[in-house]
Design a protein around this motif. Structure first.
Motif, mmCIF file in Angstrom:
data_model
loop_
_atom_site.group_PDB
_atom_site.id
_atom_site.type_symbol
_atom_site.label_atom_id
_atom_site.label_comp_id
_atom_site.label_asym_id
_atom_site.label_seq_id
_atom_site.Cartn_x
_atom_site.Cartn_y
_atom_site.Cartn_z
ATOM 1 N N LEU A 10 50.614 96.650 25.082
ATOM 2 C CA LEU A 10 50.035 95.507 24.391
ATOM 3 C C LEU A 10 48.569 95.771 24.118
ATOM 4 C CD1 LEU A 10 51.929 94.235 27.022
ATOM 5 C CD2 LEU A 10 51.840 92.393 25.394
ATOM 6 N N GLU A 11 48.019 95.078 23.117
ATOM 7 C CA GLU A 11 46.626 95.309 22.761
ATOM 8 C C GLU A 11 45.962 94.053 22.224
ATOM 9 O OE1 GLU A 11 46.392 98.161 19.555
ATOM 10 O OE2 GLU A 11 47.701 96.968 18.270
ATOM 11 N N GLN A 12 44.632 94.101 22.268
ATOM 12 C CA GLN A 12 43.768 93.185 21.529
ATOM 13 C C GLN A 12 42.876 94.065 20.682
ATOM 14 O OE1 GLN A 12 41.626 90.571 24.178
ATOM 15 N NE2 GLN A 12 43.492 89.591 24.930
ATOM 16 N N THR A 13 42.639 93.663 19.438
ATOM 17 C CA THR A 13 41.813 94.478 18.546
ATOM 18 C C THR A 13 40.512 93.796 18.149
ATOM 19 O OG1 THR A 13 43.105 93.682 16.662
ATOM 20 C CG2 THR A 13 43.783 95.792 17.648
ATOM 21 N N ALA A 14 40.251 92.635 18.721
ATOM 22 C CA ALA A 14 38.986 91.929 18.514
ATOM 23 C C ALA A 14 38.745 91.052 19.736
ATOM 24 C CB ALA A 14 39.038 91.067 17.255
ATOM 25 N N SER A 15 37.480 90.882 20.088
ATOM 26 C CA SER A 15 37.170 90.056 21.265
ATOM 27 C C SER A 15 37.654 88.624 21.076
ATOM 28 C CB SER A 15 35.677 90.085 21.571
ATOM 29 O OG SER A 15 34.938 89.582 20.478
ATOM 30 N N SER A 16 37.756 88.185 19.822
ATOM 31 C CA SER A 16 38.244 86.826 19.547
ATOM 32 C C SER A 16 39.737 86.667 19.832
ATOM 33 C CB SER A 16 37.939 86.442 18.101
ATOM 34 O OG SER A 16 38.543 87.363 17.213
ATOM 35 N N ASP A 17 40.451 87.765 20.080
ATOM 36 C CA ASP A 17 41.873 87.690 20.447
ATOM 37 C C ASP A 17 42.062 87.095 21.840
ATOM 38 O OD1 ASP A 17 42.557 88.921 18.057
ATOM 39 O OD2 ASP A 17 42.912 90.889 18.960
ATOM 40 N N LEU A 18 41.049 87.231 22.705
ATOM 41 C CA LEU A 18 41.170 86.765 24.086
ATOM 42 C C LEU A 18 41.283 85.254 24.146
ATOM 43 C CD1 LEU A 18 41.137 87.165 27.155
ATOM 44 C CD2 LEU A 18 38.637 87.246 27.032
ATOM 45 N N LEU A 19 42.331 84.785 24.800
ATOM 46 C CA LEU A 19 42.558 83.360 25.040
ATOM 47 C C LEU A 19 42.403 83.116 26.538
ATOM 48 C CD1 LEU A 19 45.760 83.030 22.816
ATOM 49 C CD2 LEU A 19 43.392 82.499 22.163
ATOM 50 N N PRO A 20 41.209 82.691 26.966
ATOM 51 C CA PRO A 20 40.938 82.577 28.404
ATOM 52 C C PRO A 20 41.821 81.542 29.096
ATOM 53 C CG PRO A 20 38.903 82.490 27.134
ATOM 54 C CD PRO A 20 40.034 82.376 26.156
ATOM 55 N N ALA A 21 42.116 81.831 30.337
ATOM 56 C CA ALA A 21 42.866 80.899 31.185
ATOM 57 C C ALA A 21 41.917 79.879 31.781
ATOM 58 C CB ALA A 21 43.568 81.663 32.306
ATOM 59 N N ILE A 22 42.482 78.814 32.260
ATOM 60 C CA ILE A 22 41.708 77.791 32.969
ATOM 61 C C ILE A 22 41.270 78.360 34.314
ATOM 62 C CG2 ILE A 22 41.884 75.524 34.073
ATOM 63 C CD1 ILE A 22 43.930 74.805 31.864
ATOM 64 N N THR A 23 40.043 78.057 34.702
ATOM 65 C CA THR A 23 39.528 78.489 35.997
ATOM 66 C C THR A 23 40.253 77.727 37.099
ATOM 67 O OG1 THR A 23 37.373 78.922 35.002
ATOM 68 C CG2 THR A 23 37.442 78.700 37.408
ATOM 69 N N PRO A 24 40.796 78.444 38.094
ATOM 70 C CA PRO A 24 41.507 77.745 39.165
ATOM 71 C C PRO A 24 40.543 76.952 40.045
ATOM 72 C CG PRO A 24 41.306 80.068 39.690
ATOM 73 C CD PRO A 24 40.751 79.880 38.303
ATOM 74 N N GLY A 25 41.078 75.948 40.713
ATOM 75 C CA GLY A 25 40.262 75.173 41.645
ATOM 76 C C GLY A 25 40.007 75.969 42.912
#
Length: 190
Positions: free
Chosen positions: A11-26
């Motif tokens: 799998l790959e990302q080809t731009a930094s905007s591809d990143l979909l961050p997760a919610i920070t855990p408690g």
């Protein structure tokens, strides 16, 4: 010895905007870069995270092999800590032409299922995208990639897809079946 069929997905990302961050855990979860290369610590992380999912390729590495890998410019290990205890890690391996591989990523079994994995992967991938800023002479990152396989944890692929990775290759191969080296009998979640 019997064989097992293993599917490997790249799998790959080809731009930094591809990143979909997760919610920070408690709770008290921190992610820290392990800046002093330590073969002992890296081997501990590798064996602890991969022991139950058959990570075996680096178990035979000598101290010198670990040190040689860790000393390569741009190799980084980012460690998630839950209340001060190592919970998992992500390892970045820069390659040519602005490519960075997430070479290893995972959680110690006792820390799985607590939303730490998505957060750690998000953080690690963001650090792959800005790797060149920390390493003079490294080119700007143009692509981040990784692979996962059917031996990895049951939620691995879903986590990668939710973080914005796109599938670019699938391979199916027969491999000798190996016993998982750990965790040791009786290990339990904290």
């Amino acid at each position: 010895m019997s064989n097992v069929t293993v599917t490997t997905w790249s799998l790959e990302q080809t731009a930094s905007s591809d990143l979909l961050p997760a919610i920070t855990p408690g709770g008290d979860v921190r992610i820290v870069r392990s800046e002093a290369p330590s073969p002992e610590f890296s081997r501990f992380l590798y064996a602890s995270v991969g022991g139950d999912i058959r990570w075996t390729d680096r178990l035979s590495w000598t101290y010198a092999q670990w040190q040689g890998f860790l000393d390569r410019p741009g190799v980084e290990t980012w460690v998630a800590y839950d209340r001060g205890t190592p919970a998992g890690y992500v390892e970045l391996d820069p390659q040519d032409d602005g490519v960075v591989e997430v070479s290893y990523f995972g959680l110690i079994p006792a820390f799985r299922g607590r939303r730490i994995g998505g957060h750690l992967l998000s953080h690690g991938v963001a650090r792959a995208w800005d790797l060149g800023e920390r390493w003079p002479g490294r080119p700007e990152t143009k692509r981040v990639w990784l692979h996962t396989c059917s031996k990895d944890g049951e939620h691995a692929m879903d986590n990668y897809l939710r973080r914005g990775f796109k599938l670019f290759d699938t391979r199916v191969e027969e491999e000798p079946e190996v016993a998982a080296p750990g965790p040791w009998p009786g290990a339990r979640a904290v």
